[in-house]
Motif scaffolding. Sequence first.
Motif, PDB file in Angstrom:
ATOM      1  N   HIS A 356       0.835  -1.199   0.000  1.00 47.72           N
ATOM      2  CA  HIS A 356       0.000   0.000   0.000  1.00 47.72           C
ATOM      3  C   HIS A 356       0.871   1.250   0.000  1.00 47.72           C
ATOM      4  O   HIS A 356       1.969   1.263   0.564  1.00 47.72           O
ATOM      5  N   PRO A 389      -4.130   5.019   3.840  1.00 48.86           N
ATOM      6  CA  PRO A 389      -3.627   4.101   2.820  1.00 48.86           C
ATOM      7  C   PRO A 389      -4.256   4.334   1.450  1.00 48.86           C
ATOM      8  O   PRO A 389      -5.429   4.704   1.336  1.00 48.86           O
ATOM      9  N   THR A 391      -4.673   1.829  -1.852  1.00 51.85           N
ATOM     10  CA  THR A 391      -4.520   0.408  -2.149  1.00 51.85           C
ATOM     11  C   THR A 391      -4.682   0.135  -3.633  1.00 51.85           C
ATOM     12  O   THR A 391      -5.081   1.011  -4.409  1.00 51.85           O
TER      13      THR A 391
END
Length: 564
Positions: A356, A389, A391
């Motif tokens: 990530h 994050p 992703t």
Amino acid sequence: MSLKRFLLVRLGRLLTYPVRKQLRQFEIACETPEAVQNALLFDILRKQADTQFGRDHKFGAITSVAEYRNNVPVAPYEYVSPYIEKVQTGDTRALLADPRVLMFALTSGTTASRKLIPVTDSYLAAYRRGWNMWGVKMYRDNRGRRIAMRPIVQLGGDPEEFRTPSGIPCGNLSGYTAMVQRRLIKWMYTVPHVTGKIKDAKARYYVALRFSIGRNVSQLMAANPSTLVQLARALDAEKESLLRDLHDGTLRADLDISPEVRDYLTPRAKKNPVRADELSAIAGKLGRLYPMDVWPTDATVINTWTGGSMGPYLRQLPQYYGEPPVHDLGLLASEGRFTIPLSGGTASGVLDIWSHYFEFIPEGEIDSPRPTVLGAHELREGGSYFILPTTSYGLYRYHISDLVRVTGFQGKTPLVEFLGKGHRFANLTGEKLSEYHVTKAMDAVAQRINQPITAYSVSPVWDDKQPYYAIFLEEPDVANEPALKHFLAEFDKQLGVENMEYAAKRESGRLGSLRAMVIAAGTWAKWDRDRLSQTGGSPEQYKHPCLIGDLKFRETMAVLREVV
């Protein structure tokens, strides 16, 4: 060492060789986090450029981190949910470059609706890679305990609670991964994956123990240590029935288990009279049966969360499990694995910079309209940050509300530990109750019940036997105690409606019922004035908190009496 054991250990080393090599490469990558992270970000943007989300946010034209931040806002689940709704109906390209969605991982959100996180092949690959590297390091640290290729106790959830309109299963990620494991790996897990479909908490714990006490367990694994506490208490409370079932090869008929699940479990409930007699003798001698009496402390390891609010449960483990090594599982959720702990005895893990792209906002700036945003390479030791994050499966600059602290570095990559869900959440045992849940529940109950409330706040209260939540109300609002008790019952029930995890923890007994803490008239007005003077700001903009996540809050208030 027996020949069978020797062969299993050799097989384990052969199977883990690629992971051990991968771990060495990852440790090298941790020396250059900025380069690794930037390469990952632009790889994600390139692959996702032709999705609807990618076109809407001009992924194809982004050439720098600054442009990425300009094009994509920091946002919670609600920002991406319209795209996920399209994926649910079969329009995968609305959000994902992956050609298929294996399942949606369900999680309780910061709003009343549940979050559905798309699990793709790239998601599963990153998830497994992180778990494998964590596992290899954990095994390496515990060579002397000879835990390799020995059974593991782990409870998973239901991988298919329902399906989307296009037929994609929605459920628990750990239950799904348990279901699709290779046969050899499934053999190592004592608890059958179908156990996740058992809704009754007592039956679920019983089945897990029934299939575990007859085996030479090496690890006990649960995300939340409260699960391990409940498992230990169930073992002692149900020891007579468990040992009888183990002796006879049966499964109690009065357990609340569906016929389909029972049909799967019954032929697999093998009898082991020798082991049953051994454990019966131990229980008779000690007057109890705890996990440490079944699985010796010197040959086991506990894997669970150790950061955040887990301390009270961790303190209870030794009385049931002795003191085996405890390894943190890392910062992981339905949204993915974000850290990999590479040593035991700590809640810290290195950021999974391979999987990530990470950004961070300093804790004190989270409510700022223009907060400072930092890359992983820009963090400082001792600093506390909210983690964001990005992703490969549709979450971009995702504000998951996880607050972490940097405790050191692996090479030049930060080691972080989870602190909590920030100031808008409370989390005693995995319920992740938000202020939104509390205020929505209050609004719903207030429409049904004429309960006077001048001001209030809800807060978690720790109790070794059964923690609970309390609502702090002023004396004039609680003059009618029978009516107050009715209100408490309805409010408690409504919290479960707004937050399914709260309902599940109440049903399983991990949370006690809501209580009222009665405080003197005028307490809240004074408390708000004092808080405003400390934090600054104008009275017009001040908002009284309806949820206070501090476990020690009860100790700061002059409570006149409690109402249960």
